[in-house]
Design an enzyme around this catalytic site. Sequence first.
Site, PDB file in Angstrom:
ATOM      1  N   CYS A  53      13.123  25.319   1.597  1.00  0.00           N
ATOM      2  CA  CYS A  53      12.181  25.917   0.649  1.00  0.00           C
ATOM      3  C   CYS A  53      11.314  24.826   0.014  1.00  0.00           C
ATOM      4  O   CYS A  53      11.498  23.638   0.270  1.00  0.00           O
ATOM      5  CB  CYS A  53      12.936  26.670  -0.437  1.00  0.00           C
ATOM      6  SG  CYS A  53      14.184  27.832   0.159  1.00  0.00           S
ATOM      7  N   LYS A  70       0.843  -1.197   0.000  1.00  0.00           N
ATOM      8  CA  LYS A  70       0.000   0.000   0.000  1.00  0.00           C
ATOM      9  C   LYS A  70       0.882   1.252   0.000  1.00  0.00           C
ATOM     10  O   LYS A  70       2.094   1.176   0.207  1.00  0.00           O
ATOM     11  CB  LYS A  70      -0.910  -0.006   1.232  1.00  0.00           C
ATOM     12  CG  LYS A  70      -0.172   0.012   2.560  1.00  0.00           C
ATOM     13  CD  LYS A  70      -1.132  -0.045   3.727  1.00  0.00           C
ATOM     14  CE  LYS A  70      -0.375  -0.025   5.051  1.00  0.00           C
ATOM     15  NZ  LYS A  70      -1.275   0.037   6.219  1.00  0.00           N
ATOM     16  N   ARG A  86       0.953 -10.660   7.160  1.00  0.00           N
ATOM     17  CA  ARG A  86       0.935  -9.454   6.327  1.00  0.00           C
ATOM     18  C   ARG A  86       2.255  -8.713   6.584  1.00  0.00           C
ATOM     19  O   ARG A  86       2.392  -7.986   7.558  1.00  0.00           O
ATOM     20  CB  ARG A  86      -0.258  -8.561   6.683  1.00  0.00           C
ATOM     21  CG  ARG A  86      -1.615  -9.253   6.563  1.00  0.00           C
ATOM     22  CD  ARG A  86      -2.765  -8.256   6.717  1.00  0.00           C
ATOM     23  NE  ARG A  86      -2.714  -7.511   7.958  1.00  0.00           N
ATOM     24  CZ  ARG A  86      -3.413  -7.785   9.061  1.00  0.00           C
ATOM     25  NH1 ARG A  86      -4.238  -8.822   9.084  1.00  0.00           N
ATOM     26  NH2 ARG A  86      -3.302  -7.035  10.148  1.00  0.00           N
ATOM     27  N   ASP A 136      11.356  23.845  -3.035  1.00  0.00           N
ATOM     28  CA  ASP A 136      12.064  23.059  -4.037  1.00  0.00           C
ATOM     29  C   ASP A 136      13.563  22.937  -3.797  1.00  0.00           C
ATOM     30  O   ASP A 136      14.240  22.217  -4.528  1.00  0.00           O
ATOM     31  CB  ASP A 136      11.868  23.689  -5.425  1.00  0.00           C
ATOM     32  CG  ASP A 136      10.417  24.075  -5.674  1.00  0.00           C
ATOM     33  OD1 ASP A 136       9.580  23.167  -5.665  1.00  0.00           O
ATOM     34  OD2 ASP A 136      10.147  25.278  -5.842  1.00  0.00           O
ATOM     35  N   HIS A 188      -6.234  -6.214  13.424  1.00  0.00           N
ATOM     36  CA  HIS A 188      -4.960  -5.491  13.377  1.00  0.00           C
ATOM     37  C   HIS A 188      -4.564  -5.102  14.793  1.00  0.00           C
ATOM     38  O   HIS A 188      -5.380  -4.598  15.558  1.00  0.00           O
ATOM     39  CB  HIS A 188      -5.078  -4.244  12.505  1.00  0.00           C
ATOM     40  CG  HIS A 188      -3.742  -3.634  12.175  1.00  0.00           C
ATOM     41  ND1 HIS A 188      -2.834  -4.258  11.357  1.00  0.00           N
ATOM     42  CD2 HIS A 188      -3.154  -2.471  12.561  1.00  0.00           C
ATOM     43  CE1 HIS A 188      -1.746  -3.501  11.245  1.00  0.00           C
ATOM     44  NE2 HIS A 188      -1.911  -2.421  11.980  1.00  0.00           N
ATOM     45  N   TYR A 191      14.315  31.762   3.734  1.00  0.00           N
ATOM     46  CA  TYR A 191      13.168  32.573   4.135  1.00  0.00           C
ATOM     47  C   TYR A 191      13.204  32.877   5.630  1.00  0.00           C
ATOM     48  O   TYR A 191      13.523  32.008   6.449  1.00  0.00           O
ATOM     49  CB  TYR A 191      11.858  31.837   3.814  1.00  0.00           C
ATOM     50  CG  TYR A 191      11.538  31.749   2.339  1.00  0.00           C
ATOM     51  CD1 TYR A 191      11.199  32.885   1.611  1.00  0.00           C
ATOM     52  CD2 TYR A 191      11.557  30.525   1.681  1.00  0.00           C
ATOM     53  CE1 TYR A 191      10.897  32.795   0.257  1.00  0.00           C
ATOM     54  CE2 TYR A 191      11.256  30.424   0.334  1.00  0.00           C
ATOM     55  CZ  TYR A 191      10.922  31.574  -0.375  1.00  0.00           C
ATOM     56  OH  TYR A 191      10.623  31.487  -1.720  1.00  0.00           O
ATOM     57  N   ARG A 239     -10.486   1.067  14.759  1.00  0.00           N
ATOM     58  CA  ARG A 239     -10.469   1.602  13.401  1.00  0.00           C
ATOM     59  C   ARG A 239     -11.669   1.063  12.615  1.00  0.00           C
ATOM     60  O   ARG A 239     -12.719   1.679  12.586  1.00  0.00           O
ATOM     61  CB  ARG A 239      -9.124   1.246  12.732  1.00  0.00           C
ATOM     62  CG  ARG A 239      -8.785   2.091  11.530  1.00  0.00           C
ATOM     63  CD  ARG A 239      -7.296   2.077  11.220  1.00  0.00           C
ATOM     64  NE  ARG A 239      -6.781   0.749  10.899  1.00  0.00           N
ATOM     65  CZ  ARG A 239      -5.505   0.516  10.581  1.00  0.00           C
ATOM     66  NH1 ARG A 239      -4.634   1.511  10.545  1.00  0.00           N
ATOM     67  NH2 ARG A 239      -5.094  -0.715  10.302  1.00  0.00           N
TER      68      ARG A 239
END
Length: 378
Positions: free
Chosen positions: A313, A40, A222, A315, A170, A267, A140
């Site tokens: 930042c 997942k 699992r 990027d 679980h 920044y 859950r």
Amino acid sequence: MVVSYHRPTKVIVDLAAIKENVSIEVKKQAGKRDVFAVVKANGYGHGAVPAAKAALVGGASGFCVATLDEGIALRESGITAPIIVLGIVEVAWLPLILEYHLAVPVATLSWLEEAALYMATQALTGQLLLHLTVDTGMGRIGFRDEAEILVAIEKIKENVNWVFEGIFTHFATADEADQTYWHKQNQRFKKVVASLPEKPRYIHASNSATALWQEDCGNLVRLGIAMYGQNPSGGQLEAPYLLRPAMSLESALVQVKAVPAGEGIGYGKTYETPATEWVGTVPIGYADGFVRKMQGFKVLVEGQPCEIIGRICMDQLMIRLPQAYPVGTKVTFFGQNQDKEITVQEVADYLGTIHYEVICLLSDRIPREYLNTEGILS
């Protein structure tokens, strides 16, 4: 999101490590339990399809995903092994569930009633694989009432093309040293399983932590975070065998300059150079999942720890270098760099979170590069 291939930032995934981690667990189970690989969240950031194919070579006999779309993606990649969707799927998507032959969870009687009505009114045919989910203390999804579980089984029997294929729960604390609550949940699940008039093909509760440290439950494991080489407990408990981390994150210097004393970096000017310093710029930022709280963390350049200075930042980020390095010099955020290593756990500890979150946050903008693909992707 557009994958940014034309910059040096990349996630490197060693498929041999995934294969080996799965293989060790398969051998440990010695045929007593199936091992389903959990892929997942894009294979916990590693890439769902490559991770799944590596797991198959390692001996996994099936897969677990969180959403219907994740299951469809595996099927469309050519994977034919059993796939269990662990998250609730709306009844309206039954045509897709049937088309792609995916097993889905049942958490309420109302879902079964709605599904029966929908299939009748839409004249749907095909085998519907169902796994009853039991809430033993996670809070859950799942049945909490034992009597309702028995009613659910009867409702499944009433539909000729429905298959009671599995039952699962679980555990909330399988990765903790204190096993008290784990034992409570385990006893609850055992009681439910003992009450069943007939046992389904799959009985599963063992996640990675349970498989590593607790009593194995049912006949299916699992295997999640452990297949990617990460310790589920984050280091609270020592793994009984070596887990090989499959992922590293690296980039490269795109600019290096000497910045005089008293200059702000980033920044908000949260860092000011105390003296003339060599500053390197690296093309990765919070849009890539490398979050702003990583300011102050040390990455590796030529085996040397280099502090991230100034705010990260969107990027890019800046690091303080001990000397001038050539543009293009590798920067490692986690993984090996010469004789030094930064682990994902160290990043998680710095952020006050878990390694699951660190690797899952890495965005799809970062390309994944795969190592040891022969016999797996070829």
